[in-house]
Write an enzyme that holds these catalytic residues in place. Structure first.
Site, PDB file in Angstrom:
ATOM      1  N   ARG A  35      44.856 -43.191  99.268  1.00  0.00           N
ATOM      2  CA  ARG A  35      43.920 -42.255  98.573  1.00  0.00           C
ATOM      3  C   ARG A  35      44.463 -40.777  98.566  1.00  0.00           C
ATOM      4  O   ARG A  35      44.032 -40.252  97.585  1.00  0.00           O
ATOM      5  CB  ARG A  35      42.644 -42.232  99.512  1.00  0.00           C
ATOM      6  CG  ARG A  35      41.788 -43.411  99.268  1.00  0.00           C
ATOM      7  CD  ARG A  35      40.394 -43.380  99.857  1.00  0.00           C
ATOM      8  NE  ARG A  35      39.570 -44.610  99.535  1.00  0.00           N
ATOM      9  CZ  ARG A  35      38.608 -44.855  99.904  1.00  0.00           C
ATOM     10  NH1 ARG A  35      38.286 -44.233 100.881  1.00  0.00           N
ATOM     11  NH2 ARG A  35      37.869 -46.127  99.644  1.00  0.00           N
ATOM     12  N   LYS A 197      27.709 -61.419  99.358  1.00  0.00           N
ATOM     13  CA  LYS A 197      26.211 -61.370  99.170  1.00  0.00           C
ATOM     14  C   LYS A 197      26.031 -61.177  97.635  1.00  0.00           C
ATOM     15  O   LYS A 197      26.520 -60.302  97.168  1.00  0.00           O
ATOM     16  CB  LYS A 197      25.487 -60.562  99.895  1.00  0.00           C
ATOM     17  CG  LYS A 197      25.684 -60.660 101.539  1.00  0.00           C
ATOM     18  CD  LYS A 197      24.672 -60.165 102.151  1.00  0.00           C
ATOM     19  CE  LYS A 197      24.461 -60.689 103.732  1.00  0.00           C
ATOM     20  NZ  LYS A 197      23.721 -59.585 104.484  1.00  0.00           N
ATOM     21  N   GLY A 350      36.258 -52.295  97.643  1.00  0.00           N
ATOM     22  CA  GLY A 350      37.123 -52.007  98.864  1.00  0.00           C
ATOM     23  C   GLY A 350      37.595 -53.268  99.557  1.00  0.00           C
ATOM     24  O   GLY A 350      39.158 -53.338  99.595  1.00  0.00           O
ATOM     25  N   GLY A 373      32.281 -48.327  96.043  1.00  0.00           N
ATOM     26  CA  GLY A 373      30.927 -48.092  95.472  1.00  0.00           C
ATOM     27  C   GLY A 373      30.804 -47.694  93.983  1.00  0.00           C
ATOM     28  O   GLY A 373      30.106 -48.118  93.110  1.00  0.00           O
TER      29      GLY A 373
HETATM   30  P1  ADP Z   1      34.404 -55.943  97.657  1.00  0.00           P
HETATM   31  O1  ADP Z   1      34.355 -54.918  98.984  1.00  0.00           O
HETATM   32  O2  ADP Z   1      35.433 -56.167  97.139  1.00  0.00           O
HETATM   33  O3  ADP Z   1      33.156 -55.734  96.684  1.00  0.00           O
HETATM   34  P2  ADP Z   1      32.431 -57.455  99.309  1.00  0.00           P
HETATM   35  O4  ADP Z   1      32.203 -56.665 100.369  1.00  0.00           O
HETATM   36  O5  ADP Z   1      31.562 -57.978  98.288  1.00  0.00           O
HETATM   37  O6  ADP Z   1      33.598 -57.240  98.409  1.00  0.00           O
HETATM   38  O7  ADP Z   1      32.902 -58.894  99.829  1.00  0.00           O
HETATM   39  C1  ADP Z   1      33.784 -59.290 100.897  1.00  0.00           C
HETATM   40  C2  ADP Z   1      33.448 -59.897 102.001  1.00  0.00           C
HETATM   41  O8  ADP Z   1      32.852 -61.090 101.455  1.00  0.00           O
HETATM   42  C3  ADP Z   1      34.632 -60.155 102.872  1.00  0.00           C
HETATM   43  O9  ADP Z   1      34.623 -59.679 104.231  1.00  0.00           O
HETATM   44  C4  ADP Z   1      34.711 -61.643 103.209  1.00  0.00           C
HETATM   45  O10 ADP Z   1      35.036 -62.141 104.444  1.00  0.00           O
HETATM   46  C5  ADP Z   1      33.494 -61.989 102.737  1.00  0.00           C
HETATM   47  N1  ADP Z   1      33.245 -63.263 102.290  1.00  0.00           N
HETATM   48  C6  ADP Z   1      34.076 -64.099 101.190  1.00  0.00           C
HETATM   49  N2  ADP Z   1      33.728 -65.389 100.983  1.00  0.00           N
HETATM   50  C7  ADP Z   1      32.763 -65.708 102.026  1.00  0.00           C
HETATM   51  C8  ADP Z   1      32.226 -66.869 102.740  1.00  0.00           C
HETATM   52  N3  ADP Z   1      32.188 -68.013 101.859  1.00  0.00           N
HETATM   53  N4  ADP Z   1      31.307 -66.726 103.699  1.00  0.00           N
HETATM   54  C9  ADP Z   1      30.969 -65.560 104.393  1.00  0.00           C
HETATM   55  N5  ADP Z   1      31.611 -64.479 103.896  1.00  0.00           N
HETATM   56  C10 ADP Z   1      32.356 -64.571 102.749  1.00  0.00           C
HETATM   57 MG    MG Z   2      33.154 -54.635 100.583  1.00  0.00          MG
END
Ligand code: ADP
Ligand code: MG
Length: 394
Positions: A35, A197, A350, A373
């Protein structure tokens, strides 16, 4: 229109630059300097153009009061080393001490203020705090794309009060890249969405479904979509409260005639652990007691084919629990496909960027967004207050 550094004369003028030095810390050490590096071009350009530079950032979430664990002092040291130029640090956010230090700045010199969230006015977008900074600011430069979804004193308040307000080089690139993929993508445009989620990502899914030609869904959120279609998910992560939202999304895809591709097979585990027993199961028939933690080999192959045909790819959200090596393969396969596609590619989020870093394929992605975010909100189609303020103003 977005005003940028090119539109302002900064020589000899005091420039307030909002950066995002919100680095991960490991005990008092900077665990990752990405960063800081992201802002070097903006800082160097301003220094070369003989601006008097005042840098401001937040770090972590101090509650409007000084927290010694979250001081920016170590960041000043690291910045000095990276720039090879002097960086002065002042342990104050605003007030007479800051005013005096700013007055003594010479052309090209750099001063870093203390963590702006040590001041209670920052997150409240307090007009008095903005006015204190605006009193000596000639030009505001917004470069903290990662903080642009917050209407705070350093991202919006001072930008409204400064005589001129423009985007820095990082902010400009983020807006340009994200706008290009959302507003003028070369087609086919394929969106890939994953992560834990569906509740966190419904806005992103909806907007990308409207804009892209196909949406590929993996990760935990795919479970809820499969569940909404009547699949058995065993002990997998499912959000029962999001089933209605999931069903509405599936209906919307059908109404739009857009492919919304869900996993066909999944890697299942008998518990959430790196040394769990694993197997591959049909995504709609996960055995009792087992949980889906990654997309399976058939799904990787099907997704890969779609990705290889794309001219534009946007990707947010890992395909599986990439933090545990047995469940990182699906995410890796997708990163390889995106890299091999030759498409204009944007990756944001992230955890998505952390996962991409682990694959070593980061350099083969057109744009890796620095916002968490903020990037998600941009992909949702929302207007970010810290961007809007730079659009309104010449
Ligand atoms: P980003 O930060 O890139 O927006 P998210 O925070 O939405 O991504 O999601 C990342 C998390 O989702 C990771 O910690 C990962 O372990 C979890 N994850 C991905 N697939 C699964 C799954 N099938 N079951 C539980 N957790 C999952
Ligand atoms: Mg995340």
């Amino acid at each position: 229109m977005l005003a940028t550094l090119q539109d302002v004369d900064v020589a000899g003028r005091t420039v307030f630059v909002r950066v995002d030095f919100n680095v991960p810390l490991d005990g008092g050490r900077i665990a990752d300097e990405t960063r800081i590096r992201a802002h070097l071009p903006t800082i160097e350009a301003l220094s070369d153009r003989r601006a008097k530079i005042v840098l401001a950032s937040h770090l972590g979430r101090p509650k409007g009061a000084p927290d010694p664990a979250l001081t920016l002092e170590p960041v000043a040291e690291r910045l000095k080393a990276l720039l090879g130029r002097t960086v002065r640090f002042i342990p104050a956010v605003a007030g007479p001490e800051v005013d005096a230090a700013v007055r003594t700045l010479r052309e090209g010199e750099i001063l870093l203020l203390e963590n702006v969230r040590f001041h209670p006015g920052e997150t409240k977008n307090d007009p008095e705090l903005s006015a204190a900074w605006a009193a000596w600011t000639d030009v505001y430069v917004g470069d903290a794309f990662g903080s642009a979804h917050r209407a705070h004193a350093s991202t919006v308040g001072i930008a409204e009060r400064a005589p001129q307000a423009v985007a820095g080089l990082l902010m400009e690139r983020e807006i340009r890249m994200l706008t290009r993929v959302l507003e003028a993508p070369e087609r086919p445009f394929v969106a890939i969405v994953g992560g834990a989620k569906i509740k966190d990502k419904i806005g992103v899914l909806k907007n990308l479904l409207a804009k892209a030609d196909a949406v590929l869904v993996g990760g935990g959120m795919a479970n809820t979509l499969l569940f909404a279609e009547g699949a058995s998910l065993g002990a997998s992560l499912v959000e029962p409260e999001a089933v209605d939202v999931a069903r509405a999304l599936l209906d919307e895809a059908r109404a739009l005639g857009k492919p919304l591709m869900l996993p066909a097979d999944v890697v299942v585990a008998d518990r959430f652990s790196a040394d769990a027993r694993t197997d591959v199961a049909d995504a709609r028939a996960v055995p009792d007691g087992w949980q889906a933690l990654d997309i399976g080999p058939r799904t990787r192959e099907r997704f890969r084919e779609v990705i290889l045909g794309a001219k534009t790819v946007v990707w947010n959200g890992p395909m599986g629990v990439f933090e545990l090596p047995p469940f990182a393969e699906g995410t890796r396969a997708i990163a390889e496909a995106v890299a091999a596609s030759g498409a204009m590619s944007v990756v944001g989020g992230g955890d998505s960027v952390a996962a991409l870093n682990e694959t070593g394929l980061k350099d083969r992605i057109t744009h890796v967004s620095t916002g968490g975010g903020a990037t998600l909100e941009f992909l949702e189609g929302k207007t970010l207050p810290g961007v809007a303020v730079l659009m309104r103003r010449p």
